[in-house]
Design an enzyme around this catalytic site. Structure first.
Site, short mmCIF file in Angstrom:
data_model
loop_
_atom_site.label_atom_id
_atom_site.label_comp_id
_atom_site.label_asym_id
_atom_site.label_seq_id
_atom_site.Cartn_x
_atom_site.Cartn_y
_atom_site.Cartn_z
N LYS A 84 0.81 -1.23 0.00
CA LYS A 84 0.00 0.00 0.00
C LYS A 84 0.84 1.27 0.00
O LYS A 84 0.39 2.31 -0.50
CB LYS A 84 -0.96 0.01 1.20
N ASP A 139 -10.49 2.40 1.56
CA ASP A 139 -10.70 1.85 2.90
C ASP A 139 -11.37 2.88 3.81
O ASP A 139 -12.26 2.53 4.60
CB ASP A 139 -9.37 1.43 3.52
#
Length: 280
Positions: free
Chosen positions: A72, A109
């Site tokens: 990420k 997210d």
């Protein structure tokens, strides 16, 4: 909704390990529901060293990527730009390939957490507690910056983790107070508790769930329910699961990658539930 591409398009999830990922199940269920018969979605197990070569080799048929740990942050230098949301936590979980050939990173997210909470009627809280201080905890803080009007108390296991959470709080403009994990049972009395710890880490707290708990967001989805979530439900408290988060963030990814809105939330959730049931 924009016109659908007639050419075959590709998307995939990247990470290591990746065999457990439910992303292919969710995205493929969305494609079927949306009639995107020429779209495919795969999984590739990659570490940080292999990531640059993989991204460089992607052709024009690619619409996007889902990115999970440990990539990420590693993917950010490979992109032409990232959204403000991704920049706020220095983490990208979505890569979009634009028509002009740019690679743009986003983080679904954070809005996925907010959407999952709102689905359960949790639009705003006066305070909240976070169990844990890892990467997911920073996303939880970013989500709370949108719905929490007061203090966030983070329960952590080390002074280093405590300092990190306070730094994230300053960056995200959230009032963060840190408390040692030994007192984590206190967290269960908060209006909203977000558990961001690995499997088994909160089992010891299940016995301490109050008689009338408020809301628990446990980011795990396998195994499910956790001992804490099971006890919370038994006492009548509201529970948001990691599958809720996974589905809501995937909905946003599907919408961005395909241009089809709204993505089929119910079909994606059912596909995820069936896949988890099949595992057990």
């Amino acid at each position: 909704m924009r016109p659908r591409a007639t050419d075959a398009r590709r998307a995939a999830v990247l990470g290591k390990p990746i065999a457990h990922s439910l992303s292919p199940v969710l995205h493929l269920a969305a494609y079927e529901e949306l009639g995107l018969t020429d779209w495919s979605y795969d999984r590739f197990e990659l570490d940080e060293a292999a990531l640059p070569g993989f991204v460089a080799g992607l052709g024009p048929e690619w619409a996007g990527l889902s990115v999970t740990m440990p990539l990420k942050r590693a993917v950010i230098p490979l992109l032409d730009g990232i959204s403000e949301t991704a920049a706020s936590v220095e983490a990208v979980n979505t890569v979009l390939f634009t028509e002009d050939g740019r690679r743009v990173g986003d983080n679904t997210d954070i809005p996925g957490m907010v959407a999952a909470l709102r689905e359960r009627g949790i639009d705003q809280v006066g305070s909240a507690a976070i169990l844990g201080a890892g990467a997911t905890a920073s996303s939880a803080l970013a989500a709370l910056s949108r719905i929490c009007t007061g203090e966030v108390v983070a329960y952590v296991r080390s002074a280093a983790r405590a300092a990190e959470m306070r730094r994230w709080g300053e960056r995200l403009d959230v009032e963060v107070r840190t408390v040692d994990w030994a007192d984590a049972a206190e967290a269960l009395h908060a209006p909203l508790v977000i558990a961001t710890t690995p499997a088994g880490a909160t089992d010891e707290l299940a016995h301490a769930v109050p008689e009338r708990p408020a809301a628990l967001f446990d980011v795990l989805y396998d195994p499910w329910p956790t001992e804490l979530a099971a006890r919370w439900s038994m006492t009548g408290g509201a529970v948001v699961s990691g599958l809720d988060l996974l589905v809501h963030q995937a909905v946003l990814q599907v919408e961005q990658m395909t241009g089809c809105r709204p993505a089929p939330l119910d079909a994606m959730r059912k596909a995820g539930e069936h896949a988890l049931a099949a595992r057990h």
